[in-house]
Design a protein around this motif. Structure first.
Motif, PDB file in Angstrom:
ATOM      1  N   PHE A  44       0.833  -1.147  -0.063  1.00 45.19           N
ATOM      2  CA  PHE A  44      -0.175   0.004   0.082  1.00 45.19           C
ATOM      3  C   PHE A  44       0.787   1.266  -0.147  1.00 45.19           C
ATOM      4  O   PHE A  44       0.471   2.417  -0.611  1.00 45.19           O
ATOM      5  CB  PHE A  44      -1.009  -0.043   1.009  1.00 45.19           C
ATOM      6  CG  PHE A  44      -2.057  -0.661   0.995  1.00 45.19           C
ATOM      7  CD1 PHE A  44      -3.566   0.079   0.576  1.00 45.19           C
ATOM      8  CD2 PHE A  44      -2.388  -2.105   0.558  1.00 45.19           C
ATOM      9  CE1 PHE A  44      -4.838  -0.714   0.492  1.00 45.19           C
ATOM     10  CE2 PHE A  44      -3.449  -2.668   0.429  1.00 45.19           C
ATOM     11  CZ  PHE A  44      -4.693  -1.986   0.220  1.00 45.19           C
ATOM     12  N   ARG A  45       2.138   1.080   0.663  1.00 45.93           N
ATOM     13  CA  ARG A  45       2.780   2.355   0.810  1.00 45.93           C
ATOM     14  C   ARG A  45       3.754   2.457  -0.687  1.00 45.93           C
ATOM     15  O   ARG A  45       3.508   3.791  -1.291  1.00 45.93           O
ATOM     16  CB  ARG A  45       4.112   2.312   1.680  1.00 45.93           C
ATOM     17  CG  ARG A  45       3.199   2.424   3.427  1.00 45.93           C
ATOM     18  CD  ARG A  45       4.404   1.954   4.315  1.00 45.93           C
ATOM     19  NE  ARG A  45       3.914   2.161   5.584  1.00 45.93           N
ATOM     20  CZ  ARG A  45       4.127   1.308   6.823  1.00 45.93           C
ATOM     21  NH1 ARG A  45       5.128   0.564   6.710  1.00 45.93           N
ATOM     22  NH2 ARG A  45       3.620   1.522   7.929  1.00 45.93           N
ATOM     23  N   LYS A  46       4.030   1.535  -1.236  1.00 47.24           N
ATOM     24  CA  LYS A  46       4.678   1.605  -2.524  1.00 47.24           C
ATOM     25  C   LYS A  46       3.520   2.078  -3.515  1.00 47.24           C
ATOM     26  O   LYS A  46       3.915   2.959  -4.534  1.00 47.24           O
ATOM     27  CB  LYS A  46       5.083   0.322  -2.955  1.00 47.24           C
ATOM     28  CG  LYS A  46       5.930   0.347  -4.218  1.00 47.24           C
ATOM     29  CD  LYS A  46       6.066  -1.074  -4.549  1.00 47.24           C
ATOM     30  CE  LYS A  46       6.770  -1.036  -6.312  1.00 47.24           C
ATOM     31  NZ  LYS A  46       7.354  -2.327  -6.555  1.00 47.24           N
ATOM     32  N   ALA A  47       2.353   1.693  -3.482  1.00 45.23           N
ATOM     33  CA  ALA A  47       1.334   2.256  -4.341  1.00 45.23           C
ATOM     34  C   ALA A  47       0.506   3.550  -3.962  1.00 45.23           C
ATOM     35  O   ALA A  47      -0.288   4.052  -4.633  1.00 45.23           O
ATOM     36  CB  ALA A  47       0.216   1.348  -4.482  1.00 45.23           C
ATOM     37  N   GLU A  48       1.231   4.187  -3.132  1.00 47.09           N
ATOM     38  CA  GLU A  48       0.903   5.316  -2.572  1.00 47.09           C
ATOM     39  C   GLU A  48      -0.635   5.473  -2.127  1.00 47.09           C
ATOM     40  O   GLU A  48      -1.323   6.486  -2.389  1.00 47.09           O
ATOM     41  CB  GLU A  48       1.389   6.508  -3.214  1.00 47.09           C
ATOM     42  CG  GLU A  48       2.700   6.548  -3.423  1.00 47.09           C
ATOM     43  CD  GLU A  48       3.096   7.679  -4.386  1.00 47.09           C
ATOM     44  OE1 GLU A  48       2.480   8.405  -4.962  1.00 47.09           O
ATOM     45  OE2 GLU A  48       4.362   7.945  -4.503  1.00 47.09           O
ATOM     46  N   ARG A  49      -1.056   4.332  -1.246  1.00 47.55           N
ATOM     47  CA  ARG A  49      -2.530   4.284  -0.926  1.00 47.55           C
ATOM     48  C   ARG A  49      -2.700   4.565   0.350  1.00 47.55           C
ATOM     49  O   ARG A  49      -1.580   4.572   1.265  1.00 47.55           O
ATOM     50  CB  ARG A  49      -3.081   3.072  -1.251  1.00 47.55           C
ATOM     51  CG  ARG A  49      -2.841   2.259  -2.487  1.00 47.55           C
ATOM     52  CD  ARG A  49      -4.241   2.901  -3.516  1.00 47.55           C
ATOM     53  NE  ARG A  49      -3.914   2.218  -4.832  1.00 47.55           N
ATOM     54  CZ  ARG A  49      -4.696   1.241  -5.263  1.00 47.55           C
ATOM     55  NH1 ARG A  49      -5.508   0.929  -4.392  1.00 47.55           N
ATOM     56  NH2 ARG A  49      -4.601   0.874  -6.499  1.00 47.55           N
ATOM     57  N   THR A  50      -3.810   5.122   0.796  1.00 50.98           N
ATOM     58  CA  THR A  50      -4.167   5.399   2.044  1.00 50.98           C
ATOM     59  C   THR A  50      -3.868   4.343   3.247  1.00 50.98           C
ATOM     60  O   THR A  50      -4.319   3.214   2.873  1.00 50.98           O
ATOM     61  CB  THR A  50      -5.471   6.028   2.339  1.00 50.98           C
ATOM     62  OG1 THR A  50      -5.488   7.168   1.611  1.00 50.98           O
ATOM     63  CG2 THR A  50      -5.785   6.409   3.718  1.00 50.98           C
ATOM     64  N   VAL A  51      -3.322   4.588   4.488  1.00 49.31           N
ATOM     65  CA  VAL A  51      -3.195   3.665   5.440  1.00 49.31           C
ATOM     66  C   VAL A  51      -3.491   4.025   6.800  1.00 49.31           C
ATOM     67  O   VAL A  51      -3.146   5.486   6.901  1.00 49.31           O
ATOM     68  CB  VAL A  51      -1.595   3.021   5.448  1.00 49.31           C
ATOM     69  CG1 VAL A  51      -1.402   2.107   6.754  1.00 49.31           C
ATOM     70  CG2 VAL A  51      -1.205   2.227   4.145  1.00 49.31           C
TER      71      VAL A  51
END
Length: 183
Positions: A44-51
């Protein structure tokens, strides 16, 4: 039906990956759970998604079979292992209710980020994970539960949630299946 898409407006919601709850990971061992959650976080971080991270700081006031009032947990019980810890500007929301939406601004944060789908991971499957998934569904979010990135003290309870509850609230997929659709 296999999962075929994870839309760009998807957030990862990580529940109760903390020292006071990890010993309860029995359906999936704590080591395996940490591995799967760390894998999702990296993707998710690599894809720049919300966490968003959630931890429990105790239980709400109210009498139960086990206590006459709510409990407060010590600081030692809320320590997050490094592999599951927030990074950068990822929020860490603290709560006393079962659901990640109870007593937090989780809904507002997700809506402000344009999120329409939540991927839920963490523990315990039949407590915080299921309560959060139910509330997310009731609030109109699409729900995906990462089947191998959740755990519970009761393997039979976990199996029931994965096969009977979550399919009615959304979709169930493995961390690898989810990551294949976002990266």
């Amino acid at each position: 039906m296999p999962i075929t898409e994870i839309p760009p407006a998807t957030a990862l919601v990580v529940i109760d990956m903390q020292s006071g709850t990890l010993p309860n990971a029995r359906a999936v061992t704590a080591d395996r759970l940490l591995d799967r959650v760390a894998l999702l976080l990296a993707g998710f971080r690599k894809a720049e998604r919300t966490v968003v991270h959630l931890i429990a700081t105790g239980t709400p006031d109210g009498r139960t079979t086990y206590a006459d009032t709510g409990q407060s947990w010590s600081a030692e019980q809320t320590v997050i292992p490094p592999e599951a810890a927030p990074a950068g500007n990822e929020p860490l929301l603290r709560r006393r209710g079962w659901s990640g939406f109870a007593g937090t601004d989780l809904e507002q944060r997700l809506r402000a980020a344009g999120v329409t789908t939540v991927v839920v991971a963490g523990l315990a499957t039949t407590f915080g994970v299921e309560s959060t998934a139910r509330d997310a569904y009731d609030l109109g979010f699409d729900v995906v539960v990462a089947a191998d990135a959740v755990s519970d003290p009761d393997p039979a309870g976990q199996e029931r949630s994965l096969t009977r509850v979550f399919p009615v609230l959304g979709r169930v997929a493995t961390a690898d299946e989810i990551l294949a659709l976002i990266t």
